[in-house]
Design an enzyme around this catalytic site. Structure first.
Site, PDB file in Angstrom:
ATOM      1  N   THR A  44       0.969  -1.237   0.032  1.00 26.30           N
ATOM      2  CA  THR A  44       0.092   0.162   0.149  1.00 26.30           C
ATOM      3  C   THR A  44       0.846   1.267  -0.080  1.00 26.30           C
ATOM      4  O   THR A  44       0.401   2.314  -0.646  1.00 26.30           O
ATOM      5  CB  THR A  44      -0.869  -0.004   1.432  1.00 26.30           C
ATOM      6  OG1 THR A  44      -1.839  -1.139   1.057  1.00 26.30           O
ATOM      7  CG2 THR A  44      -1.637   1.197   1.555  1.00 26.30           C
ATOM      8  N   ASP A 125       0.181  -6.460   5.160  1.00 24.56           N
ATOM      9  CA  ASP A 125      -0.585  -7.755   5.287  1.00 24.56           C
ATOM     10  C   ASP A 125       0.431  -8.821   5.864  1.00 24.56           C
ATOM     11  O   ASP A 125      -0.100  -9.380   6.744  1.00 24.56           O
ATOM     12  CB  ASP A 125      -1.343  -8.322   4.302  1.00 24.56           C
ATOM     13  CG  ASP A 125      -2.660  -7.104   3.816  1.00 24.56           C
ATOM     14  OD1 ASP A 125      -2.868  -6.424   4.838  1.00 24.56           O
ATOM     15  OD2 ASP A 125      -3.060  -7.550   2.870  1.00 24.56           O
TER      16      ASP A 125
HETATM   17  N1  ASP Z   1      -2.826  -5.283   0.877  1.00 23.30           N
HETATM   18  C1  ASP Z   1      -1.518  -4.434   1.181  1.00 23.30           C
HETATM   19  C2  ASP Z   1      -0.465  -5.284   1.268  1.00 23.30           C
HETATM   20  O1  ASP Z   1      -0.222  -6.128   2.135  1.00 23.30           O
HETATM   21  C3  ASP Z   1      -2.250  -3.794   2.389  1.00 23.30           C
HETATM   22  C4  ASP Z   1      -0.637  -2.788   2.892  1.00 23.30           C
HETATM   23  O2  ASP Z   1       0.239  -2.642   2.397  1.00 23.30           O
HETATM   24  O3  ASP Z   1      -1.211  -2.130   3.925  1.00 23.30           O
HETATM   25  O4  ASP Z   1       0.266  -5.330   0.173  1.00 23.30           O
END
Ligand code: ASP
Length: 356
Positions: A44, A125
């Site tokens: 993210t 994650d």
């Molecule tokens: N889905 C994302 C990931 O883990 C969530 C994040 O980075 O906060 O890449």
């Protein structure tokens, strides 16, 4: 195209600060600063959304590491940065191949006298899994800091720029040496061994329940409060330099009415190890126990952990398998994969769970 003298000079200076690693060197303002390498893997922090209010359902892993660094100009006041792209994935797609590539690169970089520390940008994650993996395989006492963001780069109040600046600040700090791999987000410095993502949405999702943080950042200055006493980095027997793959270890989640066939499924998919995310202190239903006995008889190493995410697993004759100490299931999986690269001996593996 004609360049002005000032323009050429600015490009040259930005190449010095972002493009190349030099020995600890004077920056544009004549100050000597440490060299920190940012290894970008996606997530993210590098994500973009259609609007500044969108904080879910956006695309992770879009911006490059260089773009992330360039978006935080004050980083150049803290360290000379080189950015490298290791991958650009959401961390749900982080895999053993990328883990090994990342770890090998870090070990090469940290052997160099002209690199003071490394920052890894990562999806949140599975960030704790990568951080704990690196905690076990990095062979240096130089600072290694993993960071990420809960809001994409396009969001109002995006946390990525501040987290990246804080992570670089910690990686550039000589006080940060020999503390194991650290996780820096939201003003907190956590130990990879203990920190976990605890909430799917909130900014303060990374918590170190029961063990606390090892420090914090106040006015952009790291304040260190404690050292992790668990062995890590140079004190482990794990050597990734010659590894191209890791042994397959699966996690089987415990629940009411569990009839054990998920254990059979892991065995039939040739898992070499199984982590039981058991109920409570690592308990499992009366149907899971014979499935585990069968798996162990076939040479699969079983480790009990808790689906509660914290707490210790006690010895209990009623349940087969080794004790995962107080590692959550996802971190227990990381340790068991590495343990299986060194030994198949259960008592040796148990010692590693007691120690790391
Ligand atoms: N889905 C994302 C990931 O883990 C969530 C994040 O980075 O906060 O890449």
């Amino acid at each position: 195209m004609k360049f002005s003298k000032a323009g050429v000079c600015a490009v040259f200076l930005s190449l010095l600060s972002v493009g190349h690693v030099m020995a600890e060197a004077a920056n544009s303002d004549g100050q000597v600063r440490p060299n920190v390498v940012v290894l970008a893997t996606g997530g993210t922090i590098a994500g973009t959304a259609a609007s500044e209010t969108q904080t879910t359902g956006y695309k992770s892993g879009v911006l490059t590491g260089e773009a992330l660094v360039a978006s935080v100009p004050s980083i150049s006041k803290v360290a000379n940065i080189t950015a490298e792209q290791v991958s650009n994935v959401g961390s749900d797609n982080m895999d053993n191949e990328i883990l090994l590539k990342l770890a090998k690169r870090i070990n090469v970089l940290l052997k160099r006298d002209d690199v003071s520390g490394v920052v890894i940008t990562h999806g949140t994650d599975t960030l704790e899994e990568t951080a704990y993996f690196l905690n076990l395989v990095v062979k240096s006492d130089k600072p290694v800091v993993v960071t990420g963001a809960m809001r994409p780069s396009t969001a109002i109040g995006a946390d990525g720029p501040s987290n990246l600046l804080q992570a670089v600040t910690v990686a550039a700090d000589s006080e940060a040496r020999d503390r194991g791999v650290m996780v820096v987000l939201n003003d907190r410095i956590g130990a990879a061994r203990f920190i976990s993502k605890t909430d799917a949405n909130s900014l303060d999702t990374f918590q170190s329940l029961e063990n606390g943080y090892i420090g914090r950042l106040v006015n952009q200055k790291p304040q260190f409060d404690q050292k992790v006493t668990r062995d890590h980095t140079q004190a482990t027997p794990f050597d990734v330099s010659k590894l191209d793959m890791l042994p397959k270890v699966d996690i089987v989640y415990g629940y009411q009415n569990d009839n054990g066939y998920m254990v059979d499924a892991a065995v039939s998919h040739e898992a070499k190890g199984i982590i039981i995310a058991g109920v409570g202190a690592g308990s499992a239903s009366k149907f899971v126990i014979p499935a585990l006995d069968k798996a162990i008889a076939k040479g699969v190493v079983v480790v009990r952990s808790s689906r509660t995410g914290s707490g210790y697993i006690p010895m209990d004759e009623a349940y087969p398998g080794l004790l995962g100490n107080n590692l959550n299931p996802q971190k227990a999986r990381i340790l068991l994969m590495l343990a299986l690269t060194v030994t198949k001996d259960s008592s040796e593996i148990q010692k590693m769970f007691n120690r790391f």
